[in-house]
Design an enzyme around this catalytic site. Sequence first.
Site, PDB file in Angstrom:
ATOM      1  N   SER A 175       0.821  -1.206   0.000  1.00 26.73           N
ATOM      2  CA  SER A 175       0.000   0.000   0.000  1.00 26.73           C
ATOM      3  C   SER A 175       0.859   1.262   0.000  1.00 26.73           C
ATOM      4  O   SER A 175       1.944   1.297   0.584  1.00 26.73           O
ATOM      5  CB  SER A 175      -0.939   0.001   1.211  1.00 26.73           C
ATOM      6  OG  SER A 175      -0.218  -0.117   2.400  1.00 26.73           O
ATOM      7  N   CYS A 217      -8.243   1.964  13.174  1.00 30.36           N
ATOM      8  CA  CYS A 217      -9.321   1.006  13.383  1.00 30.36           C
ATOM      9  C   CYS A 217      -9.492   0.127  12.152  1.00 30.36           C
ATOM     10  O   CYS A 217      -9.059   0.483  11.057  1.00 30.36           O
ATOM     11  CB  CYS A 217     -10.629   1.735  13.634  1.00 30.36           C
ATOM     12  SG  CYS A 217     -10.567   2.809  15.075  1.00 30.36           S
ATOM     13  N   HIS A 219       5.159   2.576  11.127  1.00 29.85           N
ATOM     14  CA  HIS A 219       4.122   3.056  12.038  1.00 29.85           C
ATOM     15  C   HIS A 219       4.356   4.487  12.487  1.00 29.85           C
ATOM     16  O   HIS A 219       3.479   5.126  13.027  1.00 29.85           O
ATOM     17  CB  HIS A 219       4.029   2.157  13.270  1.00 29.85           C
ATOM     18  CG  HIS A 219       3.463   0.819  12.953  1.00 29.85           C
ATOM     19  ND1 HIS A 219       4.188  -0.341  13.034  1.00 29.85           N
ATOM     20  CD2 HIS A 219       2.242   0.461  12.524  1.00 29.85           C
ATOM     21  CE1 HIS A 219       3.435  -1.352  12.676  1.00 29.85           C
ATOM     22  NE2 HIS A 219       2.246  -0.899  12.363  1.00 29.85           N
TER      23      HIS A 219
HETATM   24  N1  LIG Z   1      -7.701  -5.555   9.006  1.00 32.21           N
HETATM   25  C1  LIG Z   1      -6.464  -5.166   9.173  1.00 32.21           C
HETATM   26  N2  LIG Z   1      -5.778  -5.475  10.281  1.00 32.21           N
HETATM   27  C2  LIG Z   1      -4.506  -5.062  10.422  1.00 32.21           C
HETATM   28  C3  LIG Z   1      -3.892  -4.283   9.439  1.00 32.21           C
HETATM   29  C4  LIG Z   1      -4.645  -3.966   8.308  1.00 32.21           C
HETATM   30  O1  LIG Z   1      -4.159  -3.294   7.406  1.00 32.21           O
HETATM   31  N3  LIG Z   1      -5.893  -4.411   8.207  1.00 32.21           N
HETATM   32  N4  LIG Z   1      -2.616  -3.849   9.593  1.00 32.21           N
HETATM   33  C5  LIG Z   1      -1.895  -4.042  10.822  1.00 32.21           C
HETATM   34  C6  LIG Z   1      -1.919  -2.708  11.578  1.00 32.21           C
HETATM   35  N5  LIG Z   1      -3.214  -2.180  11.640  1.00 32.21           N
HETATM   36  C7  LIG Z   1      -3.784  -1.176  10.882  1.00 32.21           C
HETATM   37  C8  LIG Z   1      -5.120  -1.080  11.047  1.00 32.21           C
HETATM   38  C9  LIG Z   1      -5.836  -0.091  10.433  1.00 32.21           C
HETATM   39  C10 LIG Z   1      -5.219   0.816   9.641  1.00 32.21           C
HETATM   40  C11 LIG Z   1      -5.984   1.933   9.015  1.00 32.21           C
HETATM   41  O2  LIG Z   1      -5.409   2.771   8.381  1.00 32.21           O
HETATM   42  N6  LIG Z   1      -7.290   2.027   9.228  1.00 32.21           N
HETATM   43  C12 LIG Z   1      -8.037   3.124   8.743  1.00 32.21           C
HETATM   44  C13 LIG Z   1      -9.412   2.703   8.242  1.00 32.21           C
HETATM   45  C14 LIG Z   1      -9.301   1.878   6.998  1.00 32.21           C
HETATM   46  C15 LIG Z   1     -10.638   1.810   6.270  1.00 32.21           C
HETATM   47  O3  LIG Z   1     -11.352   0.850   6.354  1.00 32.21           O
HETATM   48  N7  LIG Z   1     -10.970   2.868   5.557  1.00 32.21           N
HETATM   49  C16 LIG Z   1     -12.206   3.016   4.825  1.00 32.21           C
HETATM   50  C17 LIG Z   1     -13.074   4.050   5.496  1.00 32.21           C
HETATM   51  C18 LIG Z   1     -12.352   5.345   5.591  1.00 32.21           C
HETATM   52  C19 LIG Z   1     -13.103   6.434   6.339  1.00 32.21           C
HETATM   53  O4  LIG Z   1     -12.807   6.726   7.477  1.00 32.21           O
HETATM   54  N8  LIG Z   1     -14.054   7.084   5.675  1.00 32.21           N
HETATM   55  C20 LIG Z   1     -14.781   8.196   6.212  1.00 32.21           C
HETATM   56  C21 LIG Z   1     -15.313   9.026   5.068  1.00 32.21           C
HETATM   57  C22 LIG Z   1     -14.230   9.521   4.159  1.00 32.21           C
HETATM   58  C23 LIG Z   1     -13.539  10.732   4.739  1.00 32.21           C
HETATM   59  O5  LIG Z   1     -14.168  11.807   4.753  1.00 32.21           O
HETATM   60  O6  LIG Z   1     -12.386  10.593   5.212  1.00 32.21           O
HETATM   61  C24 LIG Z   1     -15.893   7.673   7.099  1.00 32.21           C
HETATM   62  O7  LIG Z   1     -16.314   6.527   6.943  1.00 32.21           O
HETATM   63  O8  LIG Z   1     -16.286   8.437   7.983  1.00 32.21           O
HETATM   64  C25 LIG Z   1     -11.904   3.501   3.411  1.00 32.21           C
HETATM   65  O9  LIG Z   1     -10.753   3.862   3.154  1.00 32.21           O
HETATM   66  O10 LIG Z   1     -12.809   3.478   2.593  1.00 32.21           O
HETATM   67  C26 LIG Z   1      -8.186   4.151   9.852  1.00 32.21           C
HETATM   68  O11 LIG Z   1      -8.201   3.806  11.044  1.00 32.21           O
HETATM   69  O12 LIG Z   1      -8.301   5.308   9.486  1.00 32.21           O
HETATM   70  C27 LIG Z   1      -3.855   0.738   9.452  1.00 32.21           C
HETATM   71  C28 LIG Z   1      -3.120  -0.271  10.066  1.00 32.21           C
HETATM   72  C29 LIG Z   1      -2.409  -5.170  11.619  1.00 32.21           C
HETATM   73  N9  LIG Z   1      -3.803  -5.395  11.515  1.00 32.21           N
HETATM   74  C1  MET Z   2      -0.659  -5.573   7.659  1.00 37.84           C
HETATM   75  S1  MET Z   2       0.208  -6.224   6.331  1.00 37.84           S
HETATM   76  C2  MET Z   2      -0.149  -5.082   5.085  1.00 37.84           C
HETATM   77  C3  MET Z   2       0.130  -5.622   3.743  1.00 37.84           C
HETATM   78  C4  MET Z   2      -0.497  -4.849   2.624  1.00 37.84           C
HETATM   79  N1  MET Z   2      -0.104  -5.395   1.360  1.00 37.84           N
HETATM   80  C5  MET Z   2      -0.104  -3.398   2.726  1.00 37.84           C
HETATM   81  O1  MET Z   2       0.897  -3.060   2.171  1.00 37.84           O
HETATM   82  O2  MET Z   2      -0.762  -2.598   3.344  1.00 37.84           O
END
Ligand SMILES: Nc1nc2c(c(=O)[nH]1)N[C@@H](CNc1ccc(C(=O)N[C@@H](CCC(=O)N[C@@H](CCC(=O)N[C@@H](CCC(=O)O)C(=O)O)C(=O)O)C(=O)O)cc1)CN2
Ligand code: MET
Length: 769
Positions: free
Chosen positions: A443, A526, A705
């Site tokens: 990503s 989250c 991070h």
């Molecule tokens: N499932 C999962 N577990 C994991 C990881 C992972 O990537 N995925 N990585 C490791 C570390 N953990 C991580 C976990 C979350 C995030 C992350 O960036 N999460 C985002 C949310 C990701 C998401 O689902 N985004 C949606 C919803 C985004 C959003 O907030 N949209 C707004 C509207 C848009 C705006 O105005 O910004 C809303 O819904 O209110 C999208 O992109 O479509 C956050 O907290 O900000 C990163 C690392 C270990 N576990």
């Molecule tokens: C939590 S592992 C994340 C791997 C994924 N391909 C990324 O780059 O975000």
Amino acid sequence: MVQSSVLGFPRMGVLRDLKKANEAYWADKISQEALLAEGKRLRLAHWQIQKDAGVDIIPSNDFAHYDHVLDHIQLFNAVPERYTSQKLSPLDEYFAMGRGHQKGGVDVPALEMVKWFDSNYHYVKPTLQDNQTFSLAKDPKPVREFLEAKEAGFQTRPVLVGPVSFLALGKADRGSSVDPITLLDKLVPVYVELLKQLKAAGAESVQIDEPVLVFDLRPEVKAAFKPAYEAIAAAGDAVPKVIVATYFGDIVHNFDVLPAFSAAAGLHVDLVRNPEQLEPVLKQLGPNQILSAGVVDGRNIWKNDFAKSLEILQTAVKALGPERVIVATSSSLLHTPHTLASEKKLPSDVYEWFSFAVEKVKEVATLAKAVTEPEAVKAELEANAAAIKARTDSKRTNDPAVKERQAQVTPEQHNRKASFDTRYAEQKKHLSLPLFPTTTIGSFPQTSEIRVQRNKFTKGEISAEEYERFIEKEIELAVKIQDELDLDVYVHGEPERNDMVQYFGERLNGYVFTTHAWVQSYGSRCVRPPIIVGDISRPAPMTVKESKYAASISKKPMKGMLTGPVTCLRWSFPRVDVHQSVQCQQLALALRDEVVDLEKNGIYVIQVDEPALREGLPLRKGEEREAYLKWAVDSFKLATAGVENSTQIHSHFCYSEFQDFFHAIAALDADVLSIENSKSDAKLLKVFIDEEYPRHIGPGVYDIHSPRVPTLDEFKQRIEEMLAYLKPEQLWINPDCGLKTRKWDEVKGALSHMVEAAKFFREKYANKA
Ligand SMILES: Nc1nc2c(c(=O)[nH]1)N[C@@H](CNc1ccc(C(=O)N[C@@H](CCC(=O)N[C@@H](CCC(=O)N[C@@H](CCC(=O)O)C(=O)O)C(=O)O)C(=O)O)cc1)CN2
Ligand code: MET
Ligand SMILES: [Zn+2]
């Protein structure tokens, strides 16, 4: 009367309010006062929810702005000097430990963050010195928040991470060699002082979490419980009553520790994971000790089966009497989303199957009543039985075509056509990569523009074509930046993905997804795990379009990017009616088709991420672990083995603690592994030589991070350290993990240093050759 209790409540709020407030503070958009006020508002709201539900024992100090273990690092003044010397405000010092701080002339990296037991939550590791001392912070947070609750009319039970778990979950700082558990006698007096202050503030009881009791413990750790809890007992009535809480496993194998808790008021055990520990635990309790029976699952979203829970509770009440039984969540509800009431789009039949934190809190209160007064909650019991039956009878869960395909799986389907040497020879010809190839993990920054466009598309404000064109533009940008950085294996950047698991869940049959069911992963981050409700299959290719487009505009090999079967399973909410191995194999078959489709479409490097493989490992050594590894490894192999020798399979793991299951990592037979390593000791890589690991490895050189940009020298030093353990021709140069949480200027700065460092070594070794 049987009482009800909750071990901890999620912190984010209905609309991820805490995330938004924290991030606004970090971006200098709100003041410290405003952030703290938002924290208080959330705490009060969450106490109110629990009180309204009729919960008898409500937790405090379960709230944290970043992480509750990190709270304790500050609480015990165990903050490393590199942070205290910056003279930041306590809150900024706290965030500096959580996420690093690079601002106003201050430049400190974050402390290491690792998985909390077998969950997708991450905690900040206590990082201790050879000459470590402890003292109680001024205005200790548990006391402050207890009083805050009291003032608002809530009598709470403070939650603390126990002294043994705090140390056992910690590590020696770089440059120190202290075994943290040897610091116990320094920590315990501070602990006792804290408990005294809580008692003076009016706390009747405290919940002391000692979750390490579910592990196989070293003798030194086991032996620590006795002096710690005897010192607490010696304080007599000057400290609150103690409930020792364990979760995520059974403690039967550690029963020899229990005498240490003989003065404790009670013990909490997880009866969702290990209902069979009830009988032996009942026998171990002292004559007045209370059992806190964890029957409402803190780790999933399924509605509690009241009939089943009541059976367990009745057994406990029969043995102990109602006064000595507390109905509780199995663990903190931190791992569940806030409320089901926010979900307006779930199919209505399915809606009835679920229960999130707010609903689980009510379940606990209902169960406590139901044990002794079933008539008082007759309607609730009947509704629950009906919901459980509806799910059992539902047609949604079963797909005969999936079962048929599973029945046809052969052992040969799990193996590549040739061994690594042969494959690598073909890949080398095909891909022409330099020594120390550079790549990234998938990503690139998920900018707010990407999120806004996706949000518009989801709401129907822009068309599919417009959104697609937008994504293509983002892919073009990612390719252009990789050209400029001169990386060797490209990625398309994953702009189309909301999350690496949710995205696949949304494209597979057998899943349902939510709109608001966020669960904290770390800090302000989250995830919204999709929910597996039935047999899984792939109706159509999921990633081919984007990868194919990216490859078409790239002059270097483009890596296809998939989330592996184990990770799709673990980071979803899995079903509880079918064994996880079955669900995992279904995912593997769907992914196998995707891998083959990518190859057919000209993608010859394919990364199948399995960062949750380690997290899924049963917490204790033994048969259960081996059984898990067998099906988990088989699923990965089934997903990836369908390709030609010349196609290079990568896999990625964001953790470095694989020493204890190295054989499984090796058994995956992936051509290239990338692993998180930048915050760990390079020594951990020794296992690759010791075990004569023949394939290629990219230990991370950049902690993704933290917003901090490492210097060129830091990269060089890290690579130098790695070369002490790995052969140059084995080594790939890459970050720890994906870059979605970073900003573009951070990414460009860090990756340009990374590539420059790789080139430095490339030249150095070319001259040597
Ligand atoms: N499932 C999962 N577990 C994991 C990881 C992972 O990537 N995925 N990585 C490791 C570390 N953990 C991580 C976990 C979350 C995030 C992350 O960036 N999460 C985002 C949310 C990701 C998401 O689902 N985004 C949606 C919803 C985004 C959003 O907030 N949209 C707004 C509207 C848009 C705006 O105005 O910004 C809303 O819904 O209110 C999208 O992109 O479509 C956050 O907290 O900000 C990163 C690392 C270990 N576990
Ligand atoms: C939590 S592992 C994340 C791997 C994924 N391909 C990324 O780059 O975000
Ligand atoms: Zn990762």
